[in-house]
Design a protein around this motif. Structure first.
Motif, short mmCIF file in Angstrom:
data_model
loop_
_atom_site.label_atom_id
_atom_site.label_comp_id
_atom_site.label_asym_id
_atom_site.label_seq_id
_atom_site.Cartn_x
_atom_site.Cartn_y
_atom_site.Cartn_z
N ARG A 13 -17.20 14.38 0.36
CA ARG A 13 -15.74 14.56 0.18
C ARG A 13 -15.16 15.10 1.38
N GLY A 14 -16.00 15.03 2.53
CA GLY A 14 -15.18 15.29 3.74
C GLY A 14 -14.77 14.08 4.37
N SER A 15 -15.46 13.03 4.18
CA SER A 15 -15.26 11.58 4.68
C SER A 15 -14.32 10.77 3.90
N GLU A 16 -13.72 11.40 2.64
CA GLU A 16 -12.76 10.68 1.97
C GLU A 16 -11.37 10.96 2.50
N ILE A 17 -10.52 10.09 2.35
CA ILE A 17 -9.24 9.91 2.75
C ILE A 17 -8.32 9.82 1.42
N VAL A 18 -7.04 10.73 1.48
CA VAL A 18 -6.14 10.54 0.57
C VAL A 18 -5.13 9.34 0.95
N ILE A 19 -5.04 8.19 0.16
CA ILE A 19 -4.32 6.93 0.51
C ILE A 19 -2.72 7.41 0.83
N PRO A 20 -2.10 6.98 1.73
CA PRO A 20 -0.69 7.41 2.05
C PRO A 20 0.18 6.43 1.45
N SER A 21 1.43 6.77 0.99
CA SER A 21 2.45 5.80 0.44
C SER A 21 2.84 4.87 1.78
N ILE A 22 2.79 3.53 1.51
CA ILE A 22 3.12 2.87 2.67
C ILE A 22 4.25 1.61 2.00
N LYS A 23 4.39 1.66 0.77
CA LYS A 23 5.46 0.95 0.00
C LYS A 23 6.85 1.27 0.88
N GLY A 24 7.40 0.17 1.26
CA GLY A 24 8.93 0.23 1.74
C GLY A 24 8.74 0.21 3.08
N LEU A 25 7.43 0.63 3.70
CA LEU A 25 7.41 0.46 5.33
C LEU A 25 7.37 -0.88 5.78
N SER A 26 7.57 -0.94 6.99
CA SER A 26 7.60 -2.28 7.73
C SER A 26 5.96 -2.53 7.77
N TYR A 27 5.42 -3.62 8.11
CA TYR A 27 4.09 -4.00 8.01
C TYR A 27 3.38 -3.34 9.35
N GLU A 28 4.33 -3.25 10.42
CA GLU A 28 3.76 -2.63 11.51
C GLU A 28 3.64 -0.98 11.43
N GLN A 29 4.65 -0.51 10.77
CA GLN A 29 4.62 0.97 10.40
C GLN A 29 3.25 1.29 9.54
N ALA A 30 3.24 0.46 8.53
CA ALA A 30 2.23 0.77 7.62
C ALA A 30 0.77 0.81 8.38
N LYS A 31 0.60 -0.28 8.94
CA LYS A 31 -0.56 -0.36 9.95
C LYS A 31 -0.98 0.60 10.82
N THR A 32 0.05 1.12 11.54
CA THR A 32 0.11 2.26 12.22
C THR A 32 -0.50 3.54 11.70
N LEU A 33 0.20 3.77 10.45
CA LEU A 33 0.06 5.01 9.65
C LEU A 33 -1.55 4.92 9.02
N CYS A 34 -1.86 3.76 8.75
CA CYS A 34 -3.27 3.62 7.99
C CYS A 34 -4.10 3.74 8.88
N GLU A 35 -4.10 3.29 10.44
CA GLU A 35 -5.23 3.30 11.44
C GLU A 35 -5.19 4.92 11.77
N SER A 36 -3.89 5.51 11.72
CA SER A 36 -4.27 6.89 12.27
C SER A 36 -4.97 7.76 11.12
N LYS A 37 -5.27 7.40 10.13
CA LYS A 37 -5.91 7.83 8.71
C LYS A 37 -7.19 7.42 8.72
N GLY A 38 -7.61 6.53 9.68
CA GLY A 38 -8.84 5.86 9.41
C GLY A 38 -9.28 4.69 8.56
N LEU A 39 -8.04 4.23 8.12
CA LEU A 39 -8.01 2.97 7.11
C LEU A 39 -7.51 1.88 7.82
N SER A 40 -7.62 0.63 7.06
CA SER A 40 -7.15 -0.59 7.64
C SER A 40 -6.25 -1.20 6.62
N ILE A 41 -5.56 -2.02 7.14
CA ILE A 41 -4.66 -3.05 6.03
C ILE A 41 -4.88 -4.14 6.28
#
Length: 182
Positions: A13-41
């Motif tokens: 569970r410690g390595s699990e991440i809750v997916i953030p809402s990226i709907k409506g964000l620009s592609y670059e904003q979404a990419k930055t947010l996801c990368e900050s949480k250890g996810l890729s887009i």
């Protein structure tokens, strides 16, 4: 055994991440947010959308709030913005024809004004805005100037009863009214 089970759950569970809402964000904003949480887009698809601006996220998979492992790829649908169309030339068409052409192009009738015209028939389009050939968003409104046809000409005849003929002639010339004395 229970201790090992709880420890494993916490580690997993410690390595699990809750997916953030990226709907409506620009592609670059979404990419930055996801990368900050250890996810890729990853862009899954591009699609025209009237309500989401160009290069902004329309949808995502997995959805917001889901728990996933670190490093997971989020697939996104990216907006290509509103579909653009060229404004057709609807001048010299009657109002019914103009509305049909606009409907076929995905355009809407906006404001309109009527004026009398000696050169155009009744209900014929005199002018349009935006002008023909303009690249505009599908769903835009088109403003029209429509002919009422030619105006009837009316004159108010002055009262000449009891007037001298020279005074009558002078008044008719000033009013640019042709006359013939019989």
């Amino acid at each position: 055994i229970i201790s090992a089970y709880i420890s494993m759950k916490l580690v997993i569970r410690g390595s699990e991440i809750v997916i953030p809402s990226i709907k409506g964000l620009s592609y670059e904003q979404a990419k930055t947010l996801c990368e900050s949480k250890g996810l890729s887009i990853k862009e899954y698809e591009k699609r025209y959308d009237e309500s989401i601006p160009l290069n902004h996220i329309i949808s995502q998979d997995p959805s917001q709030g889901e728990r996933v492992k670190k490093g997971r790829v989020i697939s996104v649908v990216v907006s290509e913005g509103s579909k653009m169309v060229y404004m057709p030339d609807i001048t010299s068409r009657n109002l019914r024809q103009a509305n049909l052409i606009m409907e076929q192009c995905g355009l809407k009738s906006g404001m309109f004004a009527n004026v009398f015209s000696q050169k155009k028939d009744k209900d014929e389009i005199i002018a349009q805005s935006p002008v023909a050939g303009s690249l505009i968003k599908r769903g835009s409104t088109v403003n029209l100037l429509i002919s009422n046809g030619s105006a009837d000409m009316w004159y108010c005849m002055p009262d000449f009863i009891g007037k001298k003929i020279n005074e009558v002639k002078s008044n008719l010339r000033k009013a640019k009214i042709a006359y013939k004395i019989i």
